[in-house]
Design an enzyme around this catalytic site. Structure first.
Site, PDB file in Angstrom:
ATOM      1  N   SER A   9      16.133 -26.202  59.226  1.00 36.73           N
ATOM      2  CA  SER A   9      15.920 -27.697  59.236  1.00 36.73           C
ATOM      3  C   SER A   9      15.032 -28.719  58.916  1.00 36.73           C
ATOM      4  O   SER A   9      15.191 -27.293  57.122  1.00 36.73           O
ATOM      5  CB  SER A   9      14.107 -27.542  60.771  1.00 36.73           C
ATOM      6  OG  SER A   9      13.868 -28.700  60.429  1.00 36.73           O
ATOM      7  N   TYR A  40       6.535 -23.965  63.325  1.00 33.90           N
ATOM      8  CA  TYR A  40       8.133 -24.459  63.744  1.00 33.90           C
ATOM      9  C   TYR A  40       8.721 -24.339  61.619  1.00 33.90           C
ATOM     10  O   TYR A  40       9.810 -23.797  61.403  1.00 33.90           O
ATOM     11  CB  TYR A  40       8.485 -25.701  64.026  1.00 33.90           C
ATOM     12  CG  TYR A  40       9.786 -26.158  64.008  1.00 33.90           C
ATOM     13  CD1 TYR A  40      10.710 -25.611  65.111  1.00 33.90           C
ATOM     14  CD2 TYR A  40      10.407 -26.600  63.103  1.00 33.90           C
ATOM     15  CE1 TYR A  40      11.975 -26.304  65.082  1.00 33.90           C
ATOM     16  CE2 TYR A  40      11.734 -27.416  63.025  1.00 33.90           C
ATOM     17  CZ  TYR A  40      12.496 -27.229  64.288  1.00 33.90           C
ATOM     18  OH  TYR A  40      13.639 -27.569  64.235  1.00 33.90           O
TER      19      TYR A  40
HETATM   20  P1  NAD Z   1      18.058 -28.017  72.304  1.00 35.98           P
HETATM   21  O1  NAD Z   1      16.642 -28.365  73.043  1.00 35.98           O
HETATM   22  O2  NAD Z   1      18.644 -29.431  73.135  1.00 35.98           O
HETATM   23  O3  NAD Z   1      18.259 -26.778  72.162  1.00 35.98           O
HETATM   24  C1  NAD Z   1      18.488 -26.172  71.879  1.00 35.98           C
HETATM   25  C2  NAD Z   1      18.594 -24.731  72.864  1.00 35.98           C
HETATM   26  O4  NAD Z   1      17.587 -23.241  72.603  1.00 35.98           O
HETATM   27  C3  NAD Z   1      19.181 -24.802  73.910  1.00 35.98           C
HETATM   28  O5  NAD Z   1      20.571 -24.796  74.571  1.00 35.98           O
HETATM   29  C4  NAD Z   1      18.108 -24.314  74.661  1.00 35.98           C
HETATM   30  O6  NAD Z   1      18.781 -23.464  76.522  1.00 35.98           O
HETATM   31  C5  NAD Z   1      17.485 -22.861  74.107  1.00 35.98           C
HETATM   32  N1  NAD Z   1      17.115 -21.572  73.864  1.00 35.98           N
HETATM   33  C6  NAD Z   1      15.471 -22.412  74.036  1.00 35.98           C
HETATM   34  N2  NAD Z   1      15.341 -21.052  74.267  1.00 35.98           N
HETATM   35  C7  NAD Z   1      16.260 -19.942  74.315  1.00 35.98           C
HETATM   36  C8  NAD Z   1      15.835 -18.822  74.559  1.00 35.98           C
HETATM   37  N3  NAD Z   1      14.556 -18.169  74.216  1.00 35.98           N
HETATM   38  N4  NAD Z   1      16.712 -18.191  74.790  1.00 35.98           N
HETATM   39  C9  NAD Z   1      18.334 -18.502  74.361  1.00 35.98           C
HETATM   40  N5  NAD Z   1      18.533 -19.635  73.977  1.00 35.98           N
HETATM   41  C10 NAD Z   1      17.313 -20.650  74.125  1.00 35.98           C
HETATM   42  O7  NAD Z   1      16.741 -28.757  70.727  1.00 35.98           O
HETATM   43  P2  NAD Z   1      18.609 -29.222  69.508  1.00 35.98           P
HETATM   44  O8  NAD Z   1      17.883 -30.349  68.671  1.00 35.98           O
HETATM   45  O9  NAD Z   1      19.792 -29.399  70.024  1.00 35.98           O
HETATM   46  O10 NAD Z   1      18.149 -27.530  68.623  1.00 35.98           O
HETATM   47  C11 NAD Z   1      18.488 -26.292  68.113  1.00 35.98           C
HETATM   48  C12 NAD Z   1      18.486 -26.569  66.612  1.00 35.98           C
HETATM   49  O11 NAD Z   1      18.213 -26.958  65.664  1.00 35.98           O
HETATM   50  C13 NAD Z   1      17.225 -25.338  67.362  1.00 35.98           C
HETATM   51  O12 NAD Z   1      16.754 -24.371  65.897  1.00 35.98           O
HETATM   52  C14 NAD Z   1      16.235 -27.050  66.310  1.00 35.98           C
HETATM   53  O13 NAD Z   1      15.027 -25.999  65.575  1.00 35.98           O
HETATM   54  C15 NAD Z   1      17.745 -27.581  65.507  1.00 35.98           C
HETATM   55  N6  NAD Z   1      17.372 -28.861  64.093  1.00 35.98           N
HETATM   56  C16 NAD Z   1      17.215 -29.474  65.398  1.00 35.98           C
HETATM   57  C17 NAD Z   1      16.426 -30.987  65.223  1.00 35.98           C
HETATM   58  C18 NAD Z   1      17.023 -32.209  65.596  1.00 35.98           C
HETATM   59  O14 NAD Z   1      16.997 -33.531  65.365  1.00 35.98           O
HETATM   60  N7  NAD Z   1      17.376 -31.844  67.030  1.00 35.98           N
HETATM   61  C19 NAD Z   1      16.489 -30.790  63.866  1.00 35.98           C
HETATM   62  C20 NAD Z   1      16.487 -29.810  62.996  1.00 35.98           C
HETATM   63  C21 NAD Z   1      16.563 -28.837  63.322  1.00 35.98           C
END
Ligand code: NAD
Length: 257
Positions: free
Chosen positions: A139, A152
């Site tokens: 991130s 985080y």
């Molecule tokens: P999201 O909530 O849409 O997706 C998260 C995914 O992780 C989902 O599929 C959820 O079911 C899964 N998950 C959660 N707990 C779990 C567990 N215990 N076991 C297996 N799967 C699990 O969120 P996102 O925004 O798509 O995030 C995905 C990644 O991207 C994360 O690591 C997040 O930190 C990172 N990220 C997101 C952003 C953003 O702005 N959305 C920015 C930077 C980084």
């Protein structure tokens, strides 16, 4: 070398960025393994939809990424893992002196420890196959910080460090390890932060999006899941064979500030 026919395991991929990456890899002919902790009809239907619409193979394997044994079992059940996308992640927003210990532990387990377990299990398969890509979804918070996100930010900085070590340990092999550092992407994870952030800052929803989230993203646009899928696909290409142990920001200029 084309990625067609390679197998990718994407943790936390029944929504958001993980699903976006799965779609882009599947469109390029990669067999994709979707994952989350749930085991619903919708989860399996999603894998079928990806397979039907892209013409590649897709499977859904349930595994809870907060449990090290289940992380390793995911890779074992996949049977092959040429491309490992460590993407599963959760968030909790609170000042550190009020941060619940169980939330801290869950964030470190899912956002950081899971990547250790899956990488440890996948590297022998990559070595056997003679090719591999480890792509960790860190991130902008893996490179910089924001208040109220101690666990985080710690996990995301941690995964950048682990990425560098994996790159050094595989440097002489046809395996690379890199981290993608997205800025804000409007996924369910970001949606879920809006109510807490509204409360913390005493703001309306639109103000949180404009003044808190996109305030630090100079492009003033959310990054998209398709763009992150495209970045992952690039890291799987021959052009990226010498890119290892580094971070690629997809953050509209956030970390240039
Ligand atoms: P999201 O909530 O849409 O997706 C998260 C995914 O992780 C989902 O599929 C959820 O079911 C899964 N998950 C959660 N707990 C779990 C567990 N215990 N076991 C297996 N799967 C699990 O969120 P996102 O925004 O798509 O995030 C995905 C990644 O991207 C994360 O690591 C997040 O930190 C990172 N990220 C997101 C952003 C953003 O702005 N959305 C920015 C930077 C980084």
């Amino acid at each position: 070398m084309s990625v067609k026919g390679k197998t990718a395991v994407i943790t936390g991929s029944n929504s958001g960025i993980g699903l976006g990456i799965a779609w882009e890899l599947a469109r390029a002919g990669v067999e994709v393994i979707l994952n989350s902790f749930t085991d619903s009809e919708e989860d399996h239907a999603l894998a079928k939809k990806v397979a039907d619409e892209t013409g590649t193979k897709a499977r859904y394997i349930q595994a809870d990424m907060s449990d090290g044994d289940q992380c390793r079992a995911l890779i074992e059940k996949a049977g092959a893992c040429d491309i490992l996308i460590n993407n599963a992640g959760i968030q909790h927003v609170a000042p550190i002196d009020e941060f619940p210990a169980e939330k801290w532990n869950a964030i470190i387990a899912i956002n950081l420890n899971s990547a250790y377990h899956t990488t440890a299990a996948a590297l022998p398969l990559m070595r056997k196959a003679g090719w591999g890509r480890v792509i960790n979804i860190s991130s902008a918070h893996g490179l910089t910080a924001s208040p109220f996100k101690s666990a985080y930010v710690a996990a995301k900085h941690g995964i950048v460090g682990m990425t560098k070590v994996v790159a050094l340990e595989t440097a002489k092999e046809p395996i690379t390890a890199n981290a993608i550092c997205p800025g804000y992407v409007l996924t369910p994870l970001v949606e879920s932060q809006i109510p807490d952030t509204m409360e913390k800052y005493g703001m309306e929803r639109d103000e949180v999006i404009e003044k808190v989230m996109l305030e630090r993203q100079p492009s003033k646009e959310f990054a998209t899941t398709e763009q992150l899928g495209g970045t992952a696909l690039f890291l799987c290409s021959d052009a990226a064979a010498q890119i290892t142990g580094t971070t690629i920001s997809v953050d509209g200029g956030w970390t240039a500030l």
